[in-house]
Design an enzyme around this catalytic site. Structure first.
Site, mmCIF file in Angstrom:
data_model
loop_
_atom_site.group_PDB
_atom_site.id
_atom_site.type_symbol
_atom_site.label_atom_id
_atom_site.label_comp_id
_atom_site.label_asym_id
_atom_site.label_seq_id
_atom_site.Cartn_x
_atom_site.Cartn_y
_atom_site.Cartn_z
ATOM 1 N N GLU A 166 10.418 53.939 38.937
ATOM 2 C CA GLU A 166 10.502 53.281 37.628
ATOM 3 C C GLU A 166 10.198 51.788 37.691
ATOM 4 O O GLU A 166 11.086 50.942 37.505
ATOM 5 C CB GLU A 166 11.894 53.492 37.017
ATOM 6 C CG GLU A 166 12.232 54.942 36.764
ATOM 7 C CD GLU A 166 13.526 55.111 35.964
ATOM 8 O OE1 GLU A 166 14.275 54.131 35.814
ATOM 9 O OE2 GLU A 166 13.770 56.231 35.491
ATOM 10 N N GLU A 362 13.790 63.150 37.602
ATOM 11 C CA GLU A 362 15.158 62.943 37.102
ATOM 12 C C GLU A 362 15.252 63.477 35.694
ATOM 13 O O GLU A 362 14.373 63.231 34.869
ATOM 14 C CB GLU A 362 15.531 61.443 37.008
ATOM 15 C CG GLU A 362 15.736 60.745 38.318
ATOM 16 C CD GLU A 362 16.078 59.263 38.153
ATOM 17 O OE1 GLU A 362 16.613 58.866 37.095
ATOM 18 O OE2 GLU A 362 15.793 58.506 39.091
HETATM 19 C C1 GBH Z 1 17.198 56.193 35.719
HETATM 20 O O1 GBH Z 1 16.673 55.194 34.934
HETATM 21 C C2 GBH Z 1 17.404 55.618 37.079
HETATM 22 O O2 GBH Z 1 16.306 55.938 37.927
HETATM 23 C C3 GBH Z 1 18.688 56.009 37.716
HETATM 24 O O3 GBH Z 1 18.925 55.207 38.819
HETATM 25 C C4 GBH Z 1 19.791 55.938 36.689
HETATM 26 O O4 GBH Z 1 21.052 56.163 37.252
HETATM 27 C C5 GBH Z 1 19.511 56.953 35.625
HETATM 28 O O5 GBH Z 1 18.259 56.755 35.062
HETATM 29 C C6 GBH Z 1 20.510 56.959 34.480
HETATM 30 O O6 GBH Z 1 20.486 55.773 33.757
HETATM 31 O O7 GBH Z 1 18.251 49.876 26.678
HETATM 32 O O8 GBH Z 1 16.729 50.732 25.008
HETATM 33 O O9 GBH Z 1 15.966 49.065 26.604
HETATM 34 C C7 GBH Z 1 17.030 55.250 33.601
HETATM 35 C C8 GBH Z 1 15.938 54.801 32.732
HETATM 36 C C9 GBH Z 1 15.832 52.640 31.914
HETATM 37 C C10 GBH Z 1 16.333 54.449 30.453
HETATM 38 C C11 GBH Z 1 16.320 51.676 30.924
HETATM 39 C C12 GBH Z 1 16.793 53.493 29.435
HETATM 40 C C13 GBH Z 1 16.758 51.227 28.737
HETATM 41 C C14 GBH Z 1 16.328 51.496 27.365
HETATM 42 N N1 GBH Z 1 16.477 53.905 31.777
HETATM 43 N N2 GBH Z 1 16.171 52.221 29.598
HETATM 44 S S1 GBH Z 1 16.846 50.178 26.344
#
Ligand code: GBH
Length: 456
Positions: A166, A362
Site C-alpha cells: 500500500e 487483505e
Molecule cells: C490495511 O490498510 C493495512 O495494510 C493493514 O496494515 C491494516 O491493519 C488494515 O488495512 C486495516 O486497517 O481515512 O478516509 O482517508 C488499510 C487501508 C488506508 C484504508 C487508509 C483506509 C484511510 C481512508 N486503509 N484509508 S480515509
C-alpha cells in the site's frame, strides 16, 4: 452446490510484522519509524505502541498451530527491515534473518505456503534520521539492497514475494498534511509535489526490488505488488454506469499515480493534468524501472465508492454515503462487497491486464468484539461482512477473472496503527494482558468455508 470454489483456490490469512511481533529491541533489532512515531505523545490511541503487540516473535509456534487448526494453506506475513539491517543500510543482523527462517520452516512443516511482504511500513528509523526516508531517492536503493539480503537467505524456502504494501498509506499518509490520522513518520513536507515525490520513490523501490529478487533468487519465484487502489463501483450495473466507473478509476485517490504507473508504465494523464506543478519529478528511465513484469497483483480491499454517470464535466459523480449506511468499526469501513469484484474487474478491463493473476492480499473488518461470560466471541457482524465479500470473490472467480486466492486480514487482533489496540481486526481474539488467543466465531466459520471450499 452454491458458492463452491475451484480446487486450486488458495485460502489464507495475513498479518504484518510491526502489528504482531513485539520484541522490538530483541536480537539486534533497531527502531523503525513506527517505534518512534508511536512513542510521540498524541500520535496513537492512548499512547500505545507495537513494543509488545501480540508477542508473535516468541509465540509464532502457537500462532502457526492456530493457522493449521484453521486449515489455511497460505500465510501472508511481512519481514521487518530493521530486524535484518538494523541501521537501514550496512551490516546485516543474522539473528534477524534467523527468526524469519524459523518462522518459515515452521510454516512449511505444517504445510502452509509462505507469502512474504518485504515492506509493510516499518522502515528503519536510522534512514529517517539520515535522509528523511521516502523523501530521498536513496531509500529505493537501500531497500533493494535489503531485499537482496533477504532473498539470498530465504529463496530456497519462499517462492512468493510481495514487494511493498500500500504505497499510498506509507507515503501520502506519512508525509501529507491534511491526512488524519497520520502515519509514520508523520512529517509534513512543505508541498504536495513533495508528497507525490515520496510515492514516486516508493514505486522506484518496488521496481528495484523486483529486479533484485529476480537477480538473486536461485529458485523460480513469483513477485507481486500489493496495493489498495480505490474502487469505483457502478451503482447500477448497466453499460452507462459501468463506463462511468471506468472513467472514474484513474482520478480517484492515488490510483492514477500508483497502480497505474506500476501496471501500465505511465502516470494517468488525468492525474498529471490535475496535479500540474504538484506532479512528481520523473527522471529518464524511471517509468521503465517502475513498470516491471509482475507475476501477480495483491489487492487489499475493505470498501469502495459508488459512482454513476452524470452530466458533470467528467461525465460521472461519486455518490456520498448516507449517515445510516452499513459500516463496521472504522470510519472508512462502509460495507461494499461489490468493490472486491469490481476491483478485480477494473484490473482486467480498465487497466487492461486480463491475464495478471490477482490475490486478495487483505480483506477483513474491525468489530466491537467482547468475550461472553461463557468465554466466546460471537462476532456475527464480522461474519456478515466476510460472507458478502467472499460471495463477491466467488463471483469474480466464476466469471473467469484470474483471482487465485484470498488472505483474510487478520489472523489475530493486533496493533492497528494510529488506532492502537482499540480496533480488533482478528478472527482470533487477543487478551493483551495475558497474550491468550481465543478463536472467535468468525474463525470457526472461516475454517468451515475452507474445509468445504465454498462460502457458507
Ligand atoms: C490495511 O490498510 C493495512 O495494510 C493493514 O496494515 C491494516 O491493519 C488494515 O488495512 C486495516 O486497517 O481515512 O478516509 O482517508 C488499510 C487501508 C488506508 C484504508 C487508509 C483506509 C484511510 C481512508 N486503509 N484509508 S480515509
Amino acid at each position: 452446490m452454491a458458492y463452491r470454489f475451484p480446487p486450486t483456490f488458495q485460502w489464507g490469512v495475513a498479518t504484518a510484522a510491526y502489528q504482531i511481533e513485539g520484541a522490538v529491541a530483541e536480537a539486534g533489532r533497531r527502531p523503525s519509524v513506527w517505534d518512534t512515531f508511536s512513542a510521540e505523545p498524541g500520535r496513537v490511541f492512548q499512547g500505545q505502541t507495537g513494543a509488545d503487540a501480540c508477542d508473535h516473535y516468541h509465540r509464532y509456534g502457537d500462532d502457526i498451530r492456530l493457522m493449521a487448526d484453521l486449515g489455511v494453506t497460505h500465510y501472508r506475513f511481512s519481514i521487518a527491515w530493521p530486524r535484518v539491517i538494523p541501521e537501514g543500510s550496512g551490516p546485516v543482523n543474522e539473528a534477524g534473518l534467523d527468526f524469519y527462517e524459523r518462522l518459515v520452516d515452521t510454516l512449511l512443516a505444517h504445510g502452509i505456503v509462505p507469502h512474504a511482504t518485504l515492506f509493510h511500513w516499518d522502515s528503519p528509523q536510522a534512514l529517517d534520521d539520515r535522509y528523511g526516508s521516502w523523501r530521498s531517492r536513496q531509500m529505493a536503493y537501500d531497500f533493494a539492497d535489503y531485499v537482496t539480503v533477504v532473498v539470498e537467505r530465504l529463496c530456497d524456502r519462499i517462492h512468493d514475494w510481495m514487494t511493498v504494501n500500500e504505497i499510498p498509506c506509507f507515503t501520502h499518509l506519512g508525509y501529507g498534511v491534511s491526512q488524519v490520522p497520520p502515519h509514520a513518520p508523520g512529517t509534513q513536507v512543505p508541498t504536495t509535489q513533495q508528497v507525490w515525490q515520496t510515492s514516486h520513490h516508493a514505486l522506484l523501490a518496488h521496481g528495484l526490488a523486483c529486479k533484485a529478487i529476480r537477480a538473486t533468487s536461485r529458485q523460480p519465484c513469483r513477485i507481486a505488488l500489493v496495493d489498495n487502489f480505490l474502487v469505483p463501483v457502478p451503482w447500477v450495473e448497466t453499460p452507462e454506469h459501468i463506463a462511468a466507473a471506468q472513467a472514474a478509476f484513474p482520478t480517484l485517490g492515488s490510483n492514477g499515480g500508483v497502480i497505474m504507473p506500476a501496471l501500465t508504465g505511465q502516470y494517468s494523464e488525468a492525474l498529471l493534468a490535475q496535479l500540474g506543478e504538484a506532479a512528481p519529478t520523473i527522471e529518464p528511465g524511471d517509468l521503465a524501472l517502475i513498470h516491471q513484469p509482475l507475476d501477480a497483483i495483491g489487492f487489499n480491499v475493505y470498501s469502495g465508492v459508488y459512482v454513476r454517470a452524470a452530466e458533470t464535466p467528467t461525465g460521472y459523480e461519486v455518490l456520498p454515503y448516507p449517515p445510516g449506511y452499513p459500516r463496521l468499526h472504522m470510519p472508512w469501513l462502509q460495507v461494499v462487497p461489490e468493490s472486491l469484484y469490481w476491483g478485480v474487474r477494473h484490473l482486467s478491463e480498465t487497466l487492461q491486464r486480463p491475464d495478471l493473476p490477482v490475490f486478495i492480499s487483505e480483506n477483513g473488518c474491525a468489530a466491537q468484539d467482547t468475550v461472553t461470560p461463557a468465554g466466546e466471541v460471537l462476532d456475527l457482524d464480522r461474519i456478515y461482512y466476510l460472507r458478502q465479500y467472499l460471495q463477491a470473490t466467488h463471483r469474480a472467480v466464476e466469471e473467469g477473472y484470474p483471482l487465485q486466492g484470498y488472505f483474510l486480514w487478520s489472523l489475530l487482533d493486533n496493533f492497528e496503527w494510529s488506532y492502537g489496540y482499540d480496533r480488533r481486526f482478528g478472527i482470533t481474539y487477543v487478551d493483551y494482558a495475558t497474550q491468550q488467543r481465543l478463536p472467535k466465531a468468525s474463525f470457526h466459520w472461516y475454517g468451515a468455508c475452507i474445509r468445504e471450499n465454498r462460502v457458507l
